[in-house]
Design an enzyme around this catalytic site. Structure first.
Site, PDB file in Angstrom:
ATOM      1  N   GLU A   1      -4.896   2.314  -3.708  1.00 58.12           N
ATOM      2  CA  GLU A   1      -3.421   2.548  -3.931  1.00 58.12           C
ATOM      3  C   GLU A   1      -2.936   1.209  -3.344  1.00 58.12           C
ATOM      4  O   GLU A   1      -1.647   0.970  -2.822  1.00 58.12           O
ATOM      5  CB  GLU A   1      -2.993   3.607  -3.184  1.00 58.12           C
ATOM      6  CG  GLU A   1      -3.116   3.785  -1.621  1.00 58.12           C
ATOM      7  CD  GLU A   1      -4.273   4.309  -1.175  1.00 58.12           C
ATOM      8  OE1 GLU A   1      -5.252   4.347  -1.996  1.00 58.12           O
ATOM      9  OE2 GLU A   1      -4.395   4.929  -0.088  1.00 58.12           O
TER      10      GLU A   1
ATOM     11  N   ASN B   1      -3.091  13.037  -4.204  1.00 59.31           N
ATOM     12  CA  ASN B   1      -4.191  13.570  -4.673  1.00 59.31           C
ATOM     13  C   ASN B   1      -4.600  14.880  -4.451  1.00 59.31           C
ATOM     14  O   ASN B   1      -4.826  15.750  -5.227  1.00 59.31           O
ATOM     15  CB  ASN B   1      -5.435  12.636  -4.707  1.00 59.31           C
ATOM     16  CG  ASN B   1      -5.194  11.273  -5.697  1.00 59.31           C
ATOM     17  OD1 ASN B   1      -4.679  11.533  -6.786  1.00 59.31           O
ATOM     18  ND2 ASN B   1      -5.922  10.337  -5.309  1.00 59.31           N
TER      19      ASN B   1
ATOM     20  N   ASP C   1       0.860  -0.949   0.198  1.00 65.29           N
ATOM     21  CA  ASP C   1       0.179  -0.103  -0.139  1.00 65.29           C
ATOM     22  C   ASP C   1       1.131   1.136   0.016  1.00 65.29           C
ATOM     23  O   ASP C   1       1.583   1.373   0.715  1.00 65.29           O
ATOM     24  CB  ASP C   1      -0.913  -0.048   1.236  1.00 65.29           C
ATOM     25  CG  ASP C   1      -1.889   1.144   1.132  1.00 65.29           C
ATOM     26  OD1 ASP C   1      -3.074   0.721   0.706  1.00 65.29           O
ATOM     27  OD2 ASP C   1      -1.916   1.985   1.373  1.00 65.29           O
TER      28      ASP C   1
ATOM     29  N   ASP D   1      -2.834   9.516 -10.433  1.00 62.69           N
ATOM     30  CA  ASP D   1      -2.606   8.317 -11.556  1.00 62.69           C
ATOM     31  C   ASP D   1      -1.381   7.929 -12.160  1.00 62.69           C
ATOM     32  O   ASP D   1      -1.259   6.872 -12.407  1.00 62.69           O
ATOM     33  CB  ASP D   1      -3.821   8.898 -12.769  1.00 62.69           C
ATOM     34  CG  ASP D   1      -5.278   8.818 -12.245  1.00 62.69           C
ATOM     35  OD1 ASP D   1      -5.574   8.470 -11.023  1.00 62.69           O
ATOM     36  OD2 ASP D   1      -5.913   9.292 -13.042  1.00 62.69           O
TER      37      ASP D   1
END
Ligand code: MG
Length: 298
Positions: free
Chosen positions: A213, A178, A170, A187
């Protein structure tokens, strides 16, 4: 595109085979229905089957029915080969799942056009199957497809009594990417992270995007000790170099949870245990690998 020709008349079979090979198709031949069924049981079975209706023992319609009964190994486009006197029975052929039919003696241009239609349908099926299995952003397996394949690997590992490791990665503090740099940057990080993880394991290892993620890797034949070493490599490959994104160069790290299969553990239980190990890696300060050593005895 591979094509199977099942036809009991040698002259007709050879003529079809030569014609298709001249058009560049890879051709497999069967002299009866039993042989045809054997070819169609293989995992790399042909995408198109041209089946003569009248064959001794197992006829073309029965072969077609058997192909339709198995969902595995992708869609097969079935063309039945008939002589004019069986043409009135074509309804039975379509009811058995045939896609098309050709009457003998075949006309070359018509055959070519019908095979091209078959190729188009099979390729479309392959594209749809692939799209349903993969995450569009990273190209990795999506959660559902990963789980389906992972379940099979867990069963196989148990049967063969081989270890199977599961790593859950992770990306740390991904939400901030973000929030601070925008979704295009997020992205870009996910795409690049997926590529880095994929490039660090064997082509036979199974890699999926499990959630936002979160990535999962299943490593067949890998012990817990080996998996921890690979986990450290994965951690390194994320932190070693900054990610180039539309929001600038970003330094990322990842936390990793590692488990291996143990007696009778189900796929879902393994994922849950890996997730717990990952949680501990997060709680202990992130950018680290935590293994569940309770699973090491397996
Ligand atoms: Mg025949």
């Amino acid at each position: 595109m591979d094509i199977l020709i099942a036809e009991d008349e040698p002259v007709s079979r050879l003529r079809l085979q030569t014609t298709l090979q001249n058009w560049g198709y890879k051709v497999t031949t069967a002299a009866d229905g039993d042989q045809a069924l054997q070819h169609m049981e293989k995992s790399d079975r042909p995408g198109i089957a041209i089946l003569d209706w009248m064959m001794p023992n197992v006829d073309g319609v029965e072969v077609c029915r058997a192909i339709r009964a198995t969902q595995a190994h992708g869609y097969v486009y079935v063309i039945l080969l008939t002589s004019l006197d069986t043409e009135e029975n074509m309804v039975a052929g379509f009811e058995a799942g045939a896609d098309d039919y050709i009457t003998k003696p075949f006309r070359v241009h018509e055959l070519r056009a019908r095979i091209r239609t078959g190729v188009r349908i099979v390729e479309l099926h392959q594209q749809l199957t692939s799209a349903a299995m993969h995450d569009p952003l990273t190209g990795l397996l999506n959660r559902r497809a990963f789980f389906e394949i992972f379940e099979k690997e867990v069963a196989r590992a148990r049967r063969q009594q081989l270890p199977l490791a599961l790593l859950m990665c992770d990306l740390d503090h991904f939400k901030e990417v973000n929030d601070q740099h925008g979704h295009p940057a997020g992205d870009a990080v996910l795409r690049e992270a997926a590529q880095r993880l994929r490039s660090r394991v064997r082509s036979t290892d199974i890699v999926g995007r499990y959630g936002g993620e979160e990535f999962v890797l299943a490593l067949p034949g890998c012990s817990l000790k080996q998996a921890v070493t690979i986990g450290e490599h994965l951690r390194d490959c994320i932190s070693a170099e900054p990610f180039i994104t539309p929001g600038g160069r970003l330094n990322m790290t990842t936390s990793v949870g590692v488990v291996t299969t143990w007696d009778m553990a189900e796929a879902g239980h393994l994922l849950k245990t890996a997730d717990e190990a990952l949680y501990r890696a997060k709680a202990n300060g992130r950018n680290r690998v935590v293994a569940d050593f309770r699973t090491a005895a397996a």
